[in-house]
Write an enzyme that holds these catalytic residues in place. Structure first.
Site, PDB file in Angstrom:
ATOM      1  N   ASP A  10     -88.489 225.811  16.476  1.00 43.59           N
ATOM      2  CA  ASP A  10     -87.726 224.725  17.082  1.00 43.59           C
ATOM      3  C   ASP A  10     -88.202 223.394  16.508  1.00 43.59           C
ATOM      4  O   ASP A  10     -89.362 223.030  16.649  1.00 43.59           O
ATOM      5  CB  ASP A  10     -87.968 224.775  18.599  1.00 43.59           C
ATOM      6  CG  ASP A  10     -87.202 223.725  19.371  1.00 43.59           C
ATOM      7  OD1 ASP A  10     -86.694 222.752  18.780  1.00 43.59           O
ATOM      8  OD2 ASP A  10     -87.134 223.875  20.611  1.00 43.59           O
ATOM      9  N   GLY A  32     -76.085 221.362  18.330  1.00 41.23           N
ATOM     10  CA  GLY A  32     -77.067 221.862  17.383  1.00 41.23           C
ATOM     11  C   GLY A  32     -78.373 221.082  17.391  1.00 41.23           C
ATOM     12  O   GLY A  32     -78.887 220.694  18.440  1.00 41.23           O
ATOM     13  N   VAL A  33     -78.909 220.842  16.196  1.00 41.90           N
ATOM     14  CA  VAL A  33     -80.162 220.110  16.026  1.00 41.90           C
ATOM     15  C   VAL A  33     -80.055 218.722  16.655  1.00 41.90           C
ATOM     16  O   VAL A  33     -80.965 218.269  17.355  1.00 41.90           O
ATOM     17  CB  VAL A  33     -80.523 220.000  14.519  1.00 41.90           C
ATOM     18  CG1 VAL A  33     -81.659 219.020  14.291  1.00 41.90           C
ATOM     19  CG2 VAL A  33     -80.882 221.370  13.955  1.00 41.90           C
ATOM     20  N   ASP A  34     -78.949 218.050  16.414  1.00 43.67           N
ATOM     21  CA  ASP A  34     -78.742 216.688  16.927  1.00 43.67           C
ATOM     22  C   ASP A  34     -78.856 216.646  18.448  1.00 43.67           C
ATOM     23  O   ASP A  34     -79.600 215.836  19.013  1.00 43.67           O
ATOM     24  CB  ASP A  34     -77.366 216.198  16.478  1.00 43.67           C
ATOM     25  CG  ASP A  34     -77.142 214.712  16.673  1.00 43.67           C
ATOM     26  OD1 ASP A  34     -78.131 213.956  16.790  1.00 43.67           O
ATOM     27  OD2 ASP A  34     -75.969 214.309  16.681  1.00 43.67           O
ATOM     28  N   SER A 122     -76.584 220.697   7.447  1.00 45.53           N
ATOM     29  CA  SER A 122     -75.186 221.100   7.243  1.00 45.53           C
ATOM     30  C   SER A 122     -74.928 222.597   7.319  1.00 45.53           C
ATOM     31  O   SER A 122     -73.787 223.024   7.202  1.00 45.53           O
ATOM     32  CB  SER A 122     -74.615 220.559   5.924  1.00 45.53           C
ATOM     33  OG  SER A 122     -74.365 219.177   6.022  1.00 45.53           O
TER      34      SER A 122
END
Length: 171
Positions: A10, A32-34, A122
Site C-alpha cells: 500500500d 484508486g491511488v489518488d 496509469s
C-alpha cells in the site's frame, strides 16, 4: 545511480521522503491511488490541492506534469501529484507517461527528496497495459538524471509485482 526496489503493498504506508500520487487533473481526489492518498493523508492534502487550483492550476494539472503538496498524515514528507495519460490503442501517449516519471523526479529533486515511492502510473483505471507501464516506469527512472537515491515501485497486486520484477531483471 538510483537504487530501484519493488514493494508489494500500500503506497499510503510508505515511510519515504515523497510519495507519488497518480492523480486526476482536478487534484481534488478520486479513486484508486489518488483516493487512497487523500483519504489516509487527510484534509491537509486536499486543502493544499485546493490552494494550487486557486493559484497556478485553475484548469487543473496538465497530463504529464507534477506538483508537490504536504503529505498530511501519511508517513512521507510530501506527495508529488502527477497526472498520467489514459491508454489509447490509436494514439501513442507514451511520451506523456514518461513525462510523469521524469517530472515527478524533477519535483523530488527540487524538494531535496532522497527516497521516492511510485505507483504504476496509469495502469489502473486509466487502462495502460501493465507490461508497457513497467517498461516506461523502469526505463525512465533509470535514464533520468536525479539526486534521488532510492525509488520504490509500490505495486498493489501480485500480477503487477511479477511484471515489474521481470522488467527489472530484463534491463
Amino acid at each position: 545511480m538510483v537504487s530501484l526496489t519493488l514493494v508489494r503493498g500500500d503506497i499510503t504506508e510508505q515511510a519515504v521522503d515523497a510519495v507519488v500520487n497518480a492523480a486526476n487533473s482536478s487534484l481534488l481526489g478520486g479513486g484508486g491511488v489518488d483516493g487512497a492518498i487523500h483519504r489516509k493523508g487527510g484534509p491537509e492534502i486536499l486543502a493544499a490541492c485546493r490552494a494550487l487550483r486557486a493559484s497556478h492550476y485553475g484548469k487543473g494539472l496538465p497530463t504529464g506534469q507534477a506538483v508537490a503538496t504536504t503529505a498530511g498524515r501519511l508517513p512521507a514528507r510530501w506527495v508529488i501529484h502527477t497526472v498520467g495519460p489514459v491508454w489509447s490503442a490509436t494514439e501513442d501517449r507514451s511520451g506523456l507517461l514518461t513525462s510523469c516519471y521524469r517530472e515527478a523526479l524533477r519535483v523530488a529533486d527540487e524538494l531535496g527528496a532522497e527516497t521516492v515511492a511510485f505507483p504504476a502510473v496509469s495502469t489502473g483505471i486509466y487502462g495502460w497495459p501493465v507490461d508497457d507501464g513497467a517498461r516506461i516506469a523502469v526505463d525512465t527512472v533509470r535514464s533520468t538524471p536525479t539526486a534521488v537515491r532510492e525509488v520504490h515501485f509500490i505495486l498493489f497486486d501480485d500480477n503487477a509485482f511479477r511484471i515489474f520484477e521481470d522488467r527489472l531483471s530484463a534491463s
